[in-house]
Design an enzyme around this catalytic site. Structure first.
Site, short mmCIF file in Angstrom:
data_model
loop_
_atom_site.label_atom_id
_atom_site.label_comp_id
_atom_site.label_asym_id
_atom_site.label_seq_id
_atom_site.Cartn_x
_atom_site.Cartn_y
_atom_site.Cartn_z
N TYR A 130 -2.26 11.25 2.58
CA TYR A 130 -3.07 11.50 1.38
C TYR A 130 -3.09 12.99 1.03
CZ TYR A 130 -4.80 6.72 1.72
OH TYR A 130 -4.90 5.35 1.75
N ASP B 268 0.85 -1.19 0.00
CA ASP B 268 0.00 0.00 0.00
C ASP B 268 0.89 1.24 0.00
OD1 ASP B 268 -2.92 1.06 0.42
OD2 ASP B 268 -1.81 1.97 2.07
N HIS C 155 -7.01 -6.44 -0.91
CA HIS C 155 -5.95 -5.44 -0.76
C HIS C 155 -4.93 -5.82 0.31
CE1 HIS C 155 -4.02 -1.57 -0.88
NE2 HIS C 155 -4.15 -1.46 0.42
#
Length: 299
Positions: free
Chosen positions: A209, A103, A276
């Site tokens: 982010y 990730d 994921h």
């Protein structure tokens, strides 16, 4: 000498990281980087197996769990996080190492390995898109653009500034359950909540982010196309293994398209029944792929 131990390591970058260590320091080192919204525990199933032949270093990255959480979005820019990686290696007197990332940890690993090929001997990526491929797909692939709208929400939400623990729990577990269709084992939930509840943790985690320059267009939005996604991109210099959980609903399998043109020494393992969080959804398959590839590609 495979017992897991944790220690706080102060870095030249000004942060202190909580670092899990396992294995004999005389063995070849491998550094494992976790992603959002986890910690070094992403790798809990792989560490014992890796530690039999490697010195394993798995930090809680800045902003996560027990590590430092500096204020300000600018402190979560990728170059500063990559600098932590090399400062950690320096603090442990490690020059050259294998690097693995999942990730967001994989995003940092892609960049760090490209920038410091003399230090990163081998690269392992798990469900983390190559930057050029990811940015291109966000413009060209409607499915990936739709799947990535959570990034826009993470950038814009103010939930992290509201001290509501139940809202925090609902928000973060919805990431696993609703968006990624991943079941978090009950015994892990208390650990997640304890880590996410550390002062400043949620803001720090979301700042990863907020700091990224990656352009995520809204559905139907027509934005100027970044020129760099269509031009030449530096080839990845290390032998590179990409492992992908093919049921990932956030980072779709289309993100492995074309990787063979960017990585001269490229290996790929698809885990068909993983999503994921492949390292703990299908731990045996991930560990087996890692060990087989590492054995075939001596550092």
């Amino acid at each position: 000498m495979t017992d897991l131990r944790t220690t706080m390591v102060s870095l030249a970058t000004g942060v202190t990281l909580n670092v899990a260590l396992a294995g004999n320091p005389a063995h070849p080192p491998i550094i494992l980087l976790h992603g959002f919204p986890e910690s070094h525990r992403t790798w809990r199933h792989q560490i014992p197996a890796l530690a039999r032949e490697h010195f394993v270093i798995a930090p809680d990255q800045r902003g996560y769990a027990c590590s430092s959480k500096p204020e300000g979005v600018e402190n979560y820019a990728a170059d500063k996080i990559a600098a932590d990686l090399f400062a950690l290696a320096d603090a442990l007197a490690i020059d050259r190492f294998t690097l693995a990332g999942h990730d967001w940890g994989g995003a940092i690993a892609w960049m760090a390995a490209l920038r410091e090929p003399k230090r990163v001997a081998r690269l392992v990526i798990i469900n983390a898109p190559h930057p050029q491929v990811f940015q291109r797909k966000l413009f060209d692939d409607p499915g990936q653009r739709r799947a990535s709208q959570y990034i826009r929400f993470f950038r814009e939400t103010d939930l992290d500034r509201v001290p509501d623990k139940s809202a925090l729990e609902q928000f973060l577990f919805s990431l696993f359950g609703e968006h990624l269709q991943v079941r978090v084992p009950p015994e892990e939930k208390a650990i997640y909540l304890e880590q996410w509840s550390q002062p400043g943790a949620l803001t720090a985690m979301l700042n990863w982010y907020r700091a990224t320059p990656m352009v995520v267009p809204a559905i139907g939005e027509d934005l100027p196309r970044p020129a760099w996604i269509d031009g030449p991109f530096p080839l990845q210099p290390q032998p590179t293994l990409v492992i992908w959980g093919m049921k990932d609903r956030g980072l779709l399998p289309c993100l492995v398209d074309g990787l063979e043109t960017l990585i001269p020494d490229y290996s790929f393992v698809a885990i068909r029944d993983a999503g994921h969080f492949a390292p703990w959804e299908r731990p045996h398959a991930v560990t087996e792929a890692l060990l087989d590839w590492l054995a075939a590609r001596p550092a």
